[in-house]
Design a protein around this motif. Structure first.
Motif, mmCIF file in Angstrom:
data_model
loop_
_atom_site.group_PDB
_atom_site.id
_atom_site.type_symbol
_atom_site.label_atom_id
_atom_site.label_comp_id
_atom_site.label_asym_id
_atom_site.label_seq_id
_atom_site.Cartn_x
_atom_site.Cartn_y
_atom_site.Cartn_z
ATOM 1 N N ARG A 195 -7.800 -38.459 18.688
ATOM 2 C CA ARG A 195 -6.754 -39.468 18.853
ATOM 3 C C ARG A 195 -5.496 -38.820 19.428
ATOM 4 N NH1 ARG A 195 -6.875 -42.166 12.851
ATOM 5 N NH2 ARG A 195 -8.807 -43.407 13.020
ATOM 6 N N PRO A 196 -5.345 -38.778 20.735
ATOM 7 C CA PRO A 196 -4.086 -38.273 21.300
ATOM 8 C C PRO A 196 -3.003 -39.335 21.190
ATOM 9 C CG PRO A 196 -5.566 -38.942 23.060
ATOM 10 C CD PRO A 196 -6.330 -39.103 21.774
ATOM 11 N N SER A 197 -1.762 -38.887 21.196
ATOM 12 C CA SER A 197 -0.636 -39.805 21.277
ATOM 13 C C SER A 197 -0.350 -40.072 22.755
ATOM 14 C CB SER A 197 0.571 -39.233 20.530
ATOM 15 O OG SER A 197 0.952 -37.973 21.054
ATOM 16 N N MET A 198 0.879 -40.280 23.137
ATOM 17 C CA MET A 198 1.204 -40.607 24.533
ATOM 18 C C MET A 198 1.114 -39.335 25.380
ATOM 19 S SD MET A 198 4.521 -42.715 25.918
ATOM 20 C CE MET A 198 4.193 -44.105 24.830
ATOM 21 N N VAL A 199 0.115 -39.275 26.254
ATOM 22 C CA VAL A 199 -0.175 -38.056 27.011
ATOM 23 C C VAL A 199 0.689 -37.997 28.266
ATOM 24 C CG1 VAL A 199 -1.964 -36.682 28.140
ATOM 25 C CG2 VAL A 199 -2.544 -38.086 26.136
ATOM 26 N N VAL A 200 1.310 -36.842 28.472
ATOM 27 C CA VAL A 200 2.099 -36.585 29.677
ATOM 28 C C VAL A 200 1.490 -35.385 30.403
ATOM 29 C CG1 VAL A 200 4.189 -37.618 28.726
ATOM 30 C CG2 VAL A 200 3.759 -35.183 28.372
ATOM 31 N N VAL A 213 1.725 -44.259 30.839
ATOM 32 C CA VAL A 213 2.693 -45.066 30.104
ATOM 33 C C VAL A 213 4.087 -44.449 30.033
ATOM 34 C CG1 VAL A 213 3.187 -46.161 27.890
ATOM 35 C CG2 VAL A 213 0.838 -46.103 28.751
ATOM 36 N N PHE A 214 4.190 -43.176 29.653
ATOM 37 C CA PHE A 214 5.518 -42.589 29.479
ATOM 38 C C PHE A 214 6.354 -42.692 30.745
ATOM 39 C CE2 PHE A 214 8.259 -38.884 30.230
ATOM 40 C CZ PHE A 214 9.224 -39.124 29.260
ATOM 41 N N TYR A 215 5.726 -42.475 31.875
ATOM 42 C CA TYR A 215 6.449 -42.455 33.141
ATOM 43 C C TYR A 215 6.987 -43.843 33.509
ATOM 44 C CZ TYR A 215 4.180 -37.944 33.345
ATOM 45 O OH TYR A 215 3.755 -36.668 33.049
ATOM 46 N N PRO A 242 1.342 -32.964 25.658
ATOM 47 C CA PRO A 242 1.009 -32.581 27.027
ATOM 48 C C PRO A 242 -0.501 -32.511 27.235
ATOM 49 C CG PRO A 242 1.683 -30.648 25.796
ATOM 50 C CD PRO A 242 1.853 -31.819 24.870
ATOM 51 N N SER A 243 -0.918 -32.786 28.454
ATOM 52 C CA SER A 243 -2.354 -32.873 28.756
ATOM 53 C C SER A 243 -3.076 -31.557 28.539
ATOM 54 C CB SER A 243 -2.554 -33.341 30.206
ATOM 55 O OG SER A 243 -1.902 -32.466 31.116
ATOM 56 N N ASP A 244 -2.406 -30.419 28.743
ATOM 57 C CA ASP A 244 -3.097 -29.145 28.566
ATOM 58 C C ASP A 244 -3.424 -28.877 27.106
ATOM 59 O OD1 ASP A 244 -0.170 -28.937 28.698
ATOM 60 O OD2 ASP A 244 -0.428 -26.833 28.195
ATOM 61 N N SER A 361 10.542 -28.400 24.734
ATOM 62 C CA SER A 361 10.229 -27.215 25.533
ATOM 63 C C SER A 361 9.612 -27.555 26.882
ATOM 64 C CB SER A 361 9.284 -26.297 24.753
ATOM 65 O OG SER A 361 7.978 -26.860 24.654
ATOM 66 N N TYR A 362 9.101 -28.775 27.043
ATOM 67 C CA TYR A 362 8.430 -29.099 28.308
ATOM 68 C C TYR A 362 8.868 -30.422 28.929
ATOM 69 C CZ TYR A 362 5.452 -32.139 25.390
ATOM 70 O OH TYR A 362 4.996 -33.095 24.536
ATOM 71 N N LEU A 363 9.730 -31.189 28.253
ATOM 72 C CA LEU A 363 10.079 -32.516 28.759
ATOM 73 C C LEU A 363 10.699 -32.448 30.147
ATOM 74 C CD1 LEU A 363 10.168 -35.534 28.330
ATOM 75 C CD2 LEU A 363 12.327 -35.259 27.095
ATOM 76 N N ASP A 364 11.635 -31.527 30.380
ATOM 77 C CA ASP A 364 12.248 -31.421 31.701
ATOM 78 C C ASP A 364 11.227 -31.024 32.760
ATOM 79 O OD1 ASP A 364 14.689 -32.216 30.804
ATOM 80 O OD2 ASP A 364 15.712 -30.298 31.122
ATOM 81 N N THR A 365 10.267 -30.194 32.409
ATOM 82 C CA THR A 365 9.213 -29.790 33.352
ATOM 83 C C THR A 365 8.384 -30.990 33.761
ATOM 84 O OG1 THR A 365 9.110 -27.596 32.339
ATOM 85 C CG2 THR A 365 7.201 -28.291 33.640
ATOM 86 N N VAL A 366 8.032 -31.820 32.788
ATOM 87 C CA VAL A 366 7.280 -33.047 33.068
ATOM 88 C C VAL A 366 8.090 -33.988 33.951
ATOM 89 C CG1 VAL A 366 6.483 -35.175 31.930
ATOM 90 C CG2 VAL A 366 5.787 -32.939 31.050
#
Length: 379
Positions: A195-200, A213-215, A242-244, A361-366
């Protein structure tokens, strides 16, 4: 191609499947078979090539020979496979990753069920056909934390029998499909439910094959689509992953016999989810740093934002109007103050030192990856 592990991957052209492919093919004894919809052999080759090209830089070129593709469709009986392909695969497949699905929140219920429930039913049918020849293949089934629907509070890493309705048809159909997978697991098929949450996108470089969705939410949350008007979210938090991380978790689950029968929450968790207001602030700061002035947010009740969206959707032309008209679906999706438990999942992956990275740690990268590929005014 021959391999002691043969993985049938559905949804290989989707957000999770595309991220998973490089992890699956790392093992030298593994062959991957992509199940792809295609109208012809040439179209199949083109779609396979697109999957490999997206994975470029994440997998070695000499690994490509171990990635095959077959024409099929999870929505059809026998997975839409040609008889010869079906006969060959049921004798060879040792693992199934069922990651296919349509992530749309507002489909008609019948369409949502065709995507979610029919896909699981046909995947289980295929697994049972394999079991007629040898031990059944291990299945990794990609569900969603959205199966919790309108349940508020902490959502456990367990079957959910007390859901008080759903926000949308996507959640309802996925809940029904998950119930089918869990029933098959109780009957003896080796299945792990993820069960993943909102995947970016990828936490390392933001790469993602599709913007989901997030985008579509990001600019709304920041007030960029509503002239600074932002819903008052209160204590509601957004659980991103994150997808990774999702891909690594699924690939790891495949290698562990003790994953069978588990429900794994691939999410930031109660301590890692970020307050929606903070997400909005971070997106707003990001857009400002990239030359888009939004101004300070004006927090108003969600009911007023719904009214604004309905009126705007009716009178604003083009894509902006369509975006406003879709806003109520997203507001409803974010209505509950939900926290997704992940302590059992963290303990399960502890020996691999596998945990979701902090969102900050990764939101700006996304966002950088998204912004570079979408015109800011229309993204």
């Amino acid at each position: 191609m021959t391999g002691s592990r043969v993985v049938l991957l559905t949804g290989g052209s989707g957000v999770v499947g595309s991220a998973l492919l490089p992890y699956l093919v790392e093992a030298a004894d593994t062959e991957i078979v992509l199940l792809l919809r295609a109208g012809s052999a040439d179209a199949l080759a083109t779609r396979r090539r697109a999957c490999l090209d997206f994975a470029a830089g994440r997998m070695r070129r000499d690994h490509e020979a171990r990635v095959a593709a077959v024409r099929g469709d999870v929505a059809e009986t026998s997975l839409g496979l040609a008889p010869a392909d079906h006969a060959s695969l049921v004798e060879r497949v040792t693992h199934i990753v069922h990651a296919a699905g349509v992530v749309k929140l507002n489909q008609p219920l019948d369409a949502a069920r065709r995507s979610a429930i029919d896909g699981v039913a046909h995947g289980l049918e295929f697994a049972r056909a394999c079991a007629a020849h040898r031990p059944p293949p291990k299945m990794e089934y990609l569900s969603t934390v959205g199966v919790a629907g309108r349940r508020s509070g902490v959502v456990p890493e367990a079957p959910l029998d007390d859901v008080a309705g759903y926000h949308n048809t996507y959640e309802q159909a996925k809940a029904e499909a998950e119930a089918m997978a869990l029933a098959a697991s109780r009957e003896g098929l080796p299945i792990t439910v993820h069960r993943p949450s909102m995947v970016v996108g990828d936490s390392r470089d933001g790469r993602v094959i599709h913007f989901q969705v997030f985008y579509h939410l990001a600019r709304f949350i920041a007030g960029a689509r509503t002239r600074g008007i932002v819903p008052a979210f209160g204590d509601v938090r957004l659980d991103l992953v994150p997808s990774d991380y999702v891909a690594r978790a699924i690939a790891t689950s495949m290698t562990r016999a003790d994953a069978t029968g588990r429900i794994l929450h691939l999410c930031a968790g109660p301590g890692g989810a970020m307050p929606l207001d903070e997400v909005g602030e971070r997106v707003r700061a990001f857009l400002a740093a990239h030359g888009e002035a939004i101004g300070p947010p004006r927090h108003v009740p969600r009911s007023m934002v719904r009214l604004f969206a309905r009126v705007g959707g009716a009178v604003v032309p083009g894509s902006a109007g369509r975006a406003l008209a879709s806003l109520p679906h997203f507001l409803d999706y974010l209505a509950e103050d939900q926290r997704f438990a992940n302590a059992q999942t963290a303990a399960f992956f502890a020996r691999e030192n596998l945990r979701p990275p902090p969102i900050a740690s990764y939101l700006d990268t996304v966002l950088e990856y998204w912004h570079a590929r979408r015109a800011p005014a229309h993204a």
